[in-house]
Design an enzyme around this catalytic site. Structure first.
Site, PDB file in Angstrom:
ATOM      1  N   HIS A 102      -8.775  61.128  12.151  1.00  0.00           N
ATOM      2  CA  HIS A 102      -8.449  59.830  11.549  1.00  0.00           C
ATOM      3  C   HIS A 102      -9.567  58.842  11.877  1.00  0.00           C
ATOM      4  O   HIS A 102     -10.133  58.859  12.970  1.00  0.00           O
ATOM      5  CB  HIS A 102      -7.118  59.315  12.083  1.00  0.00           C
ATOM      6  CG  HIS A 102      -6.677  58.020  11.457  1.00  0.00           C
ATOM      7  ND1 HIS A 102      -7.164  56.797  11.873  1.00  0.00           N
ATOM      8  CD2 HIS A 102      -5.841  57.760  10.442  1.00  0.00           C
ATOM      9  CE1 HIS A 102      -6.619  55.842  11.141  1.00  0.00           C
ATOM     10  NE2 HIS A 102      -5.814  56.403  10.255  1.00  0.00           N
ATOM     11  N   SER A 141      -1.473  57.115   4.111  1.00  0.00           N
ATOM     12  CA  SER A 141      -1.315  56.048   5.099  1.00  0.00           C
ATOM     13  C   SER A 141      -0.486  56.571   6.257  1.00  0.00           C
ATOM     14  O   SER A 141       0.692  56.908   6.097  1.00  0.00           O
ATOM     15  CB  SER A 141      -0.634  54.837   4.461  1.00  0.00           C
ATOM     16  OG  SER A 141      -0.068  54.005   5.454  1.00  0.00           O
ATOM     17  N   GLU A 197      -9.752  55.752  12.607  1.00  0.00           N
ATOM     18  CA  GLU A 197      -9.621  54.912  13.811  1.00  0.00           C
ATOM     19  C   GLU A 197      -9.888  55.735  15.073  1.00  0.00           C
ATOM     20  O   GLU A 197     -10.611  55.301  15.980  1.00  0.00           O
ATOM     21  CB  GLU A 197      -8.224  54.288  13.883  1.00  0.00           C
ATOM     22  CG  GLU A 197      -8.058  53.428  15.133  1.00  0.00           C
ATOM     23  CD  GLU A 197      -6.634  52.930  15.339  1.00  0.00           C
ATOM     24  OE1 GLU A 197      -5.901  52.728  14.353  1.00  0.00           O
ATOM     25  OE2 GLU A 197      -6.252  52.740  16.506  1.00  0.00           O
ATOM     26  N   CYS A 236      -9.606  45.225  12.853  1.00  0.00           N
ATOM     27  CA  CYS A 236      -8.416  44.547  13.380  1.00  0.00           C
ATOM     28  C   CYS A 236      -8.581  44.358  14.887  1.00  0.00           C
ATOM     29  O   CYS A 236      -8.968  45.290  15.602  1.00  0.00           O
ATOM     30  CB  CYS A 236      -7.174  45.386  13.102  1.00  0.00           C
ATOM     31  SG  CYS A 236      -5.677  44.666  13.831  1.00  0.00           S
ATOM     32  N   SER A 242      -0.119  48.766   4.580  1.00  0.00           N
ATOM     33  CA  SER A 242      -1.151  48.538   3.563  1.00  0.00           C
ATOM     34  C   SER A 242      -0.557  48.474   2.157  1.00  0.00           C
ATOM     35  O   SER A 242      -1.265  48.645   1.171  1.00  0.00           O
ATOM     36  CB  SER A 242      -2.210  49.635   3.651  1.00  0.00           C
ATOM     37  OG  SER A 242      -1.617  50.907   3.610  1.00  0.00           O
ATOM     38  N   CYS A 273       0.524  44.069   7.303  1.00  0.00           N
ATOM     39  CA  CYS A 273       0.396  43.511   8.651  1.00  0.00           C
ATOM     40  C   CYS A 273      -0.722  42.466   8.608  1.00  0.00           C
ATOM     41  O   CYS A 273      -1.487  42.396   7.638  1.00  0.00           O
ATOM     42  CB  CYS A 273       0.030  44.613   9.645  1.00  0.00           C
ATOM     43  SG  CYS A 273      -1.536  45.420   9.209  1.00  0.00           S
ATOM     44  N   ASN A 282       0.762  55.149   8.960  1.00  0.00           N
ATOM     45  CA  ASN A 282       1.957  54.411   9.389  1.00  0.00           C
ATOM     46  C   ASN A 282       3.073  54.507   8.359  1.00  0.00           C
ATOM     47  O   ASN A 282       4.248  54.532   8.707  1.00  0.00           O
ATOM     48  CB  ASN A 282       1.601  52.962   9.740  1.00  0.00           C
ATOM     49  CG  ASN A 282       1.341  52.112   8.524  1.00  0.00           C
ATOM     50  OD1 ASN A 282       2.259  51.562   7.937  1.00  0.00           O
ATOM     51  ND2 ASN A 282       0.074  51.993   8.125  1.00  0.00           N
ATOM     52  N   HIS A 317      -9.912  49.603  10.352  1.00  0.00           N
ATOM     53  CA  HIS A 317      -9.783  50.735  11.281  1.00  0.00           C
ATOM     54  C   HIS A 317     -10.881  50.750  12.320  1.00  0.00           C
ATOM     55  O   HIS A 317     -10.801  51.499  13.285  1.00  0.00           O
ATOM     56  CB  HIS A 317      -9.820  52.052  10.502  1.00  0.00           C
ATOM     57  CG  HIS A 317      -8.790  52.134   9.423  1.00  0.00           C
ATOM     58  ND1 HIS A 317      -9.073  51.896   8.103  1.00  0.00           N
ATOM     59  CD2 HIS A 317      -7.481  52.429   9.474  1.00  0.00           C
ATOM     60  CE1 HIS A 317      -7.973  52.042   7.389  1.00  0.00           C
ATOM     61  NE2 HIS A 317      -6.992  52.354   8.190  1.00  0.00           N
ATOM     62  N   CYS A 328       0.207  49.010  18.134  1.00  0.00           N
ATOM     63  CA  CYS A 328       0.211  47.617  17.685  1.00  0.00           C
ATOM     64  C   CYS A 328       1.635  47.139  17.390  1.00  0.00           C
ATOM     65  O   CYS A 328       2.499  47.920  17.003  1.00  0.00           O
ATOM     66  CB  CYS A 328      -0.715  47.426  16.487  1.00  0.00           C
ATOM     67  SG  CYS A 328      -0.039  47.929  14.906  1.00  0.00           S
TER      68      CYS A 328
END
Ligand code: SF4
Length: 306
Positions: free
Chosen positions: A124, A218, A126, A96, A262, A12, A220, A74, A190
């Protein structure tokens, strides 16, 4: 075997931008990266080879030894940012902007006096950054169970990589549990996450199996695998080419390919090239059990991440 590549897959813009910043650091040995810049072991090894210091995501209490500190995509809380600056650290910030948006949305809801609910994976990095700036909050990984809450004046945000389906389920469960609540939902998922999830959904009707490429930790990436699995599609989550086992593809005529945000372009290209030349064993041969979509320690007893 026919291979169908997802319309949206891989890096991304947030990860690409972070890696561009990293590539321009002149003296890596003078920089500590707090946590995993991206959840990709290959990239992390490359950072180690360049001489960056790295701190585990779970050990952020101690101050980094180096003067320069890199904040990953993150993000971190404002509280942690101030702590580092007060200690004389110079921040190289690759947060981000879509993560910053989640922080600001959560803080706005809190300023309105709402009890903030963060849909995401507890612990996590984030999520940790988001909740550290809130006076009180509740983190929900899913719709069950919904705990009692200290207020009926509620605000909801999501970890940026939350699957849209999961967010909708949690919001529905909150409305069902607290029908009298004043519930404000801010959609903070996002767009790259949405695009990659939708691209998998678009692939599913035309494939027998799906290969998902990306870090086992990861979030996502794992959610992409989970999406296909939940719809009954045989799914293989791998980090790199060496994990491809032709026997797994027994009987597969059409295979989809996707990758987390990623995952290096080169890794995706290697896997795609191998898939396009792979000849699955005929169905008459003894088969092996489909590989579980995710096999990390967290997933298989319980995150993954971004
Ligand atoms: S997954 Fe989304 S929030 Fe995370 S770095 Fe990429 S664009 Fe930003």
């Amino acid at each position: 075997m026919r291979v169908f590549r997802a319309a949206h897959l891989g890096f991304c813009f947030g990860v690409r931008d972070a890696l561009k910043v990293v590539a321009q650091v002149p003296n890596p040995a003078e920089v500590t990266i707090r946590g995993e810049l991206v959840h990709n072991p290959l990239v992390l090894h490359q950072l180690d080879d360049r001489g960056f210091h790295r701190e585990p995501e779970t050990q952020r209490d101690a101050l980094p030894a180096t003067r320069q500190v890199m904040v990953t995509a993150h993000g971190i809380s404002d509280r942690e940012r101030h702590r580092l600056l007060a200690a004389g650290k110079e921040l190289i910030d690759t947060t981000c902007p879509l993560v910053t948006r989640v922080h600001r949305a959560a803080q706005q809801l809190a300023q309105e006096g709402r009890h903030v609910i963060v849909i995401g994976r507890p612990g996590h990095v984030e999520v940790q950054g988001i909740v550290e700036d809130l006076p009180h909050c509740t983190v929900l990984a899913g719709p069950h169970p919904i705990p009692d809450l200290p207020s009926r004046f509620l605000g909801v945000v999501c970890q940026s990589t939350t699957p849209p389906r999961l967010a909708a389920e949690v919001v529905a469960a909150l409305r069902a549990r607290f029908p009298e609540a004043d519930l404000q939902v801010v959609d903070t998922i996002c767009q790259p996450t949405r695009d990659r999830q939708q691209a998998v959904l678009d692939l599913l009707p035309q494939i027998d199996a799906l290969v998902v490429v990306g870090g086992k930790n990861s979030n996502n990436t794992r959610e992409l695998a989970r999406l296909a699995q939940e719809r009954g599609v045989r799914t293989l989550h791998i980090e790199h080419l060496a994990e491809l086992d032709p026997r797994w593809f027994q009987g597969v005529e059409t295979c989809g390919l996707t990758a987390g945000t990623s995952t290096l372009d080169s890794t995706v290209a290697d896997v795609e090239a191998a898939l396009r030349t792979l000849v699955p064993p005929p169905t008459a041969e003894p088969s092996i059990s489909p590989t579980p979509a995710t096999r990390s320690p967290e997933e298989c007893p319980s995150l993954g991440a971004a």
